[in-house]
Enzyme design. Structure first.
Site, short mmCIF file in Angstrom:
data_model
loop_
_atom_site.label_atom_id
_atom_site.label_comp_id
_atom_site.label_asym_id
_atom_site.label_seq_id
_atom_site.Cartn_x
_atom_site.Cartn_y
_atom_site.Cartn_z
N ALA A 284 29.37 -21.36 23.65
CA ALA A 284 29.53 -19.91 23.47
C ALA A 284 28.41 -19.28 22.65
O ALA A 284 28.48 -18.11 22.31
CB ALA A 284 30.89 -19.61 22.83
N ARG B 238 25.39 -18.72 23.66
CA ARG B 238 24.50 -17.89 24.47
C ARG B 238 25.06 -17.76 25.89
O ARG B 238 26.05 -18.42 26.24
CB ARG B 238 23.07 -18.47 24.49
N ASN C 292 29.12 -31.97 21.14
CA ASN C 292 28.59 -32.26 22.47
C ASN C 292 29.80 -32.57 23.35
O ASN C 292 30.45 -33.60 23.17
CB ASN C 292 27.65 -33.47 22.36
N VAL C 293 30.10 -31.68 24.28
CA VAL C 293 31.37 -31.83 25.02
C VAL C 293 31.39 -33.07 25.91
O VAL C 293 32.45 -33.53 26.31
CB VAL C 293 31.72 -30.57 25.86
N ASN D 107 33.13 -23.69 29.41
CA ASN D 107 31.97 -22.96 29.95
C ASN D 107 30.67 -23.78 29.92
O ASN D 107 29.76 -23.51 30.70
CB ASN D 107 31.80 -21.67 29.14
N TYR E 198 24.40 -30.98 40.34
CA TYR E 198 25.11 -29.80 39.82
C TYR E 198 26.26 -29.40 40.76
O TYR E 198 27.38 -29.15 40.30
CB TYR E 198 24.10 -28.66 39.67
N LYS F 41 30.26 -29.31 39.94
CA LYS F 41 31.06 -28.08 40.03
C LYS F 41 32.16 -28.19 41.07
O LYS F 41 33.22 -27.57 40.94
CB LYS F 41 30.14 -26.89 40.31
N ILE G 203 24.09 -15.12 37.96
CA ILE G 203 24.36 -14.32 36.75
C ILE G 203 23.16 -14.44 35.81
O ILE G 203 22.65 -15.54 35.60
CB ILE G 203 25.63 -14.85 36.02
P1 NAP Z 1 23.05 -21.19 29.77
O1 NAP Z 1 22.62 -19.85 29.38
O2 NAP Z 1 22.05 -22.23 30.11
O3 NAP Z 1 24.04 -21.76 28.66
C1 NAP Z 1 24.55 -23.06 28.74
C2 NAP Z 1 25.55 -23.26 27.63
O4 NAP Z 1 26.08 -24.59 27.74
C3 NAP Z 1 24.91 -23.13 26.24
O5 NAP Z 1 25.74 -22.38 25.41
C4 NAP Z 1 24.84 -24.58 25.76
O6 NAP Z 1 25.02 -24.73 24.37
C5 NAP Z 1 26.04 -25.19 26.46
N1 NAP Z 1 25.90 -26.63 26.56
C6 NAP Z 1 24.99 -27.34 27.27
N2 NAP Z 1 25.16 -28.66 27.05
C7 NAP Z 1 26.20 -28.79 26.19
C8 NAP Z 1 26.87 -29.89 25.60
N3 NAP Z 1 26.49 -31.15 25.86
N4 NAP Z 1 27.90 -29.65 24.76
C9 NAP Z 1 28.28 -28.39 24.48
N5 NAP Z 1 27.70 -27.30 25.01
C10 NAP Z 1 26.68 -27.49 25.86
O7 NAP Z 1 24.00 -21.13 31.05
P2 NAP Z 1 24.96 -19.95 31.60
O8 NAP Z 1 24.27 -19.35 32.75
O9 NAP Z 1 25.47 -19.12 30.50
O10 NAP Z 1 26.11 -20.86 32.21
C11 NAP Z 1 27.39 -20.99 31.64
C12 NAP Z 1 28.29 -21.71 32.64
O11 NAP Z 1 28.35 -20.98 33.85
C13 NAP Z 1 27.77 -23.10 33.02
O12 NAP Z 1 28.84 -23.98 33.21
C14 NAP Z 1 27.06 -22.85 34.33
O13 NAP Z 1 26.99 -24.01 35.13
C15 NAP Z 1 27.98 -21.80 34.94
N6 NAP Z 1 27.34 -20.99 35.97
C16 NAP Z 1 26.30 -20.17 35.69
C17 NAP Z 1 25.73 -19.42 36.70
C18 NAP Z 1 24.60 -18.45 36.48
O14 NAP Z 1 24.12 -17.85 37.45
N7 NAP Z 1 24.12 -18.26 35.26
C19 NAP Z 1 26.22 -19.53 38.01
C20 NAP Z 1 27.28 -20.39 38.25
C21 NAP Z 1 27.85 -21.11 37.24
P3 NAP Z 1 23.79 -24.96 23.31
O15 NAP Z 1 22.76 -23.93 23.62
O16 NAP Z 1 24.46 -24.79 22.00
O17 NAP Z 1 23.33 -26.38 23.53
#
Ligand code: NAP
Length: 245
Positions: free
Chosen positions: A11, A13, A61-62, A88, A153, A157, A186
């Site tokens: 959460a 970012r 780390n989840v 998330n 990926y 999912k 997004i």
């Molecule tokens: P993002 O900006 O890259 O953020 C990813 C988040 O995941 C960050 O807060 C990061 O935390 C956290 N994370 C990564 N590895 C982790 C771990 N091992 N343990 C705990 N936290 C971890 O991505 P986003 O676009 O916001 O995506 C959020 C979710 O939506 C993801 O599941 C992604 O697959 C899904 N999604 C996104 C899109 C899109 O278009 N953006 C589309 C479909 C699905 P830290 O920075 O603290 O490491």
């Protein structure tokens, strides 16, 4: 409303940040999980508190079973309940199958799918005691459609969807609902990695002709968290401008 507690993973970012803030606006105390983004997570906590709720940050780390357990324990110690769990956190390690390294397959499955299992596994004990709870798992439209260059990926999912539906069936009689959100394209750090040409190509396939915002996903997360969605479980809901129908 009586104060309720939401745990949002990743959460600090992106979409997770938008969800944490939207839940705070809706009156939830929020547990903001982060892995690498400590300072960003603390800023999100400040923004949440501006809405008159309590917010804490917890590093975990989840993909690690015991760190996920600690995250859930800290949430319960601090707030006494977990009403909403939003899984998330997610990563990408894109490549065509022929070039994809084994470790890139494993790490994406570990964070996106196993990480979702880990927090659900630890939070459900508390939710079963409460006889209520809402779990929201972040899938993706590519978990439904597949996508060249994203075998790892997309598989993670798609796995999240199977996990969501199975756990929804297991926990419905305990008053716990489990749903998945499948975002399309997004704005976030994850999608910023794409160049303009790739973004234009994706836009052509979006009937609503725009890129979504974290808030678009957060609005659905708030709905799925609360009583207005009390009769909805086991569902996958796209937030994608019509990209996948
Ligand atoms: P993002 O900006 O890259 O953020 C990813 C988040 O995941 C960050 O807060 C990061 O935390 C956290 N994370 C990564 N590895 C982790 C771990 N091992 N343990 C705990 N936290 C971890 O991505 P986003 O676009 O916001 O995506 C959020 C979710 O939506 C993801 O599941 C992604 O697959 C899904 N999604 C996104 C899109 C899109 O278009 N953006 C589309 C479909 C699905 P830290 O920075 O603290 O490491």
């Amino acid at each position: 409303m009586d104060s309720k507690t939401a745990v949002v993973t990743g959460a600090g970012r992106g979409i997770g940040r938008a969800i944490a803030i939207a839940l705070a606006k809706d009156g939830y105390n929020v547990v903001i999980n982060y892995n690498g983004s400590k300072e960003k997570a603390e800023k999100v906590a400040l923004e949440c508190r501006e809405h008159g709720v309590s917010a804490i940050t917890v590093k975990a780390n989840v993909s690690d079973f015991s760190e996920s357990e600690e995250l859930i324990k800290k949430a319960i110690e601090e707030f006494g309940s977990i009403d909403v769990l939003v899984n998330n956190s997610g990563i990408t390690r894109d490549n065509l199958l022929l070039r994809m390294k084994e470790k890139d397959f494993d790490s994406v499955i570990d964070v996106n799918l196993k990480g979702t299992f880990n927090t659900i596994k630890h939070a459900t004990r508390q939710m079963m005691k409460q006889k209520s709870g809402s779990i929201i798992n972040m899938s993706s439209v590519v978990g439904i459609s597949g996508n060249a260059g994203q075998a790892n990926y997309s598989a993670s999912k798609a796995g999240v969807i199977g996990l969501t539906k199975s756990v929804a069936r297991e926990l419905a009689s305990r008053g716990i609902r489990v749903n998945a959100i499948a975002p399309g394209f997004i704005e976030s750090d994850m999608t910023d990695e794409l160049n303009d040409k790739a973004k234009d190509e994706i836009l052509k396939g979006i009937p609503l002709k725009s890129i979504g915002k974290g808030e678009d996903v957060a609005n659905l997360a708030v709905f799925l968290s609360g009583d207005k969605s009390r009769y909805i479980t086991g569902q996958v809901i796209n937030v994608d401008g019509g990209m996948v129908m």
